[in-house]
Design an enzyme around this catalytic site. Structure first.
Site, mmCIF file in Angstrom:
data_model
loop_
_atom_site.group_PDB
_atom_site.id
_atom_site.type_symbol
_atom_site.label_atom_id
_atom_site.label_comp_id
_atom_site.label_asym_id
_atom_site.label_seq_id
_atom_site.Cartn_x
_atom_site.Cartn_y
_atom_site.Cartn_z
ATOM 1 N N TYR A 135 14.784 12.864 -39.893
ATOM 2 C CA TYR A 135 16.171 12.377 -39.888
ATOM 3 C C TYR A 135 17.180 13.512 -39.735
ATOM 4 C CZ TYR A 135 14.141 8.030 -41.732
ATOM 5 O OH TYR A 135 13.387 6.904 -41.901
ATOM 6 N N LYS A 190 0.654 12.753 -43.413
ATOM 7 C CA LYS A 190 -0.141 12.380 -42.224
ATOM 8 C C LYS A 190 -0.719 13.672 -41.677
ATOM 9 C CE LYS A 190 -1.287 9.301 -39.010
ATOM 10 N NZ LYS A 190 -2.274 8.227 -39.249
ATOM 11 N N ASP A 222 -0.777 5.834 -43.553
ATOM 12 C CA ASP A 222 -1.228 4.502 -43.111
ATOM 13 C C ASP A 222 -2.089 3.851 -44.190
ATOM 14 O OD1 ASP A 222 -2.769 6.698 -42.456
ATOM 15 O OD2 ASP A 222 -3.567 5.868 -40.604
ATOM 16 N N ASP A 246 10.975 6.356 -46.895
ATOM 17 C CA ASP A 246 11.904 5.287 -46.533
ATOM 18 C C ASP A 246 11.127 3.975 -46.373
ATOM 19 O OD1 ASP A 246 14.101 3.932 -45.639
ATOM 20 O OD2 ASP A 246 14.362 5.070 -43.783
ATOM 21 N N ASP A 250 10.523 0.702 -49.402
ATOM 22 C CA ASP A 250 10.925 -0.686 -49.125
ATOM 23 C C ASP A 250 9.737 -1.628 -49.304
ATOM 24 O OD1 ASP A 250 13.550 -0.131 -48.573
ATOM 25 O OD2 ASP A 250 13.576 -1.272 -46.699
#
Ligand code: NAD
Length: 359
Positions: A135, A190, A222, A246, A250
């Site tokens: 970001y 990852k 994942d 992020d 959620d």
């Protein structure tokens, strides 16, 4: 104690009003000052984070934030979109550590889409790094091929980056938090594909040596996304980067039944913080008086605990929230199938009920 109250857009004004009501009922010596942020600030001042709003946030011990955004701003240049206000506040205040607890209240077990036995008693803490990663990476951009330098006619790119100090400081936050809980940290990355993630993992392993009493394990993002719905209770503290955090936070929030229940805190190195619900501005229900204010009220409790040194008052709010749920009061998002003893209430009624339940 001074707090900046930035309600923002959509349901932001409705839910923040209830949190402010609860804070006022505690009768603490807190000075509160409001300012515009997000789309409403763009409409009034041509920028989602006007200089006066930023100055107020910087001069306050904490920011109580509602939500920003509305689809009507989607066509604006990115720098003027309401969501840029949050990125700007995080950067300007150095808010690098985002705490997102996902707690399943006993009374709301049936509101989750998972089987009750999978989520009853769920209490996990996702710690997301907030100021690095894709970001904020450079370079970023979009270009059109002029002389065939890259395939296709147009491409866009964002760069994922993390530095060792950025990973070290969030690692310390996670291990310190784990020491106050069950002394387990799961670091999510990852590293099988990304160099950024390999550095993340290496630094986590190094910092863990300073916390021999805390058990560290690692999980690929994942797999973590899958395990969160398969066996969420196996997690305790989860620490991860900005983008993975992020998404995972959620996902974790929905395990608990409604995103309307989940608070969050974003802190800098001196415990100055921004406190906001985990959800957005919910334009689909804005103005209807049906939004759940509990995530914002619980965020105010986190603010009292982390930034204002008022842990007792935080506990009073949290106990009042439990009490109203036990009484059967529910906003539409957690109403479920209703039933005996369950009453549907508005945003305002829920706020009033929390105030009435303060002891
Ligand atoms: P959202 O979180 O606003 O809404 C998702 C769904 O959850 C909607 O159906 C909404 O009605 C429901 N919901 C959210 N909060 C609720 C509450 N308190 N009570 C009851 N129901 C609730 O996400 P979205 O619809 O994807 O995004 C809407 C806008 O919010 C977008 O402009 C987005 O950019 C912005 N957004 C802002 C933040 C923030 O301010 N921190 C975070 C996420 C999204």
């Amino acid at each position: 104690m001074k707090i900046a109250v930035l309600a923002g857009d959509g349901i932001g004004t409705e839910i923040v009003a209830e949190a402010v009501k609860v804070l006022k009922a505690l009768d603490l010596k807190i000075e509160m000052e409001s300012a515009l942020v997000g789309g409403v600030a763009f409409d009034a001042h041509g920028h989602p984070l006007p200089p006066a709003t930023l100055a107020l946030a910087k001069a306050s011990d904490a920011v109580l934030f509602g939500a920003v955004g509305d689809w009507k701003y989607d066509k604006l240049e990115r720098q003027f979109r309401p969501e840029q206000a949050i990125l700007g506040l995080r950067k300007e205040l150095g808010l690098f550590a985002n705490f997102r607890p996902a707690i399943c209240y006993e009374e709301l077990v049936d509101a989750s889409s998972l089987k009750p036995e999978l989520i009853a008693g769920l209490d996990i803490l996702i710690i997301r790094e907030l100021t690095g990663d894709i970001y904020f990476g450079q370079p970023r951009g979009r270009r059109t091929a002029v002389d065939g330098h890259f395939p296709g006619s147009e491409e866009a790119f964002d760069t994922m980056r993390y530095s060792r100090p950025e990973i070290e400081r969030i690692a310390h936050v996670a291990f310190d938090a784990a020491r106050k809980r069950s002394k387990r940290v799961t670091s999510v990355d990852k590293n099988n594909v990304l160099e950024t993630s390999q550095l993340w993992k290496d630094v986590m392993v190094e910092v863990a040596k300073q916390y021999p009493d805390v058990v560290l394990d690692h999980m690929l993002v994942d797999n973590a996304a899958m395990q969160l719905v398969k066996e969420p209770k196996k997690f305790d503290v989860v620490v991860t980067g900005n983008m993975f955090g992020d998404i995972l936070s959620d996902e974790a929030s929905m395990l608990t039944g409604s995103i309307g229940m989940l608070p969050s805190a974003s802190l800098n190195a001196s415990n100055q913080g921004l406190y906001e619900p985990s959800h957005g501005s919910a334009p689909d229900i804005a103005g209807k008086g049906i939004a759940n204010p509990l995530a914002t009220i619980l965020s105010a409790a986190m603010m009292l605990r982390f930034s204002l040194g008022q842990a007792e008052s935080a506990l009073r709010i949290e106990a009042a929230v439990k009490a109203v749920l036990a009484k059967g009061l529910r906003t539409a998002d957690i109403y479920g199938k209703g039933g005996a003893g369950i009453t549907k209430v508005s945003t305002l009624e829920m706020g009033n009920a929390v105030v009435a339940a303060l002891v």
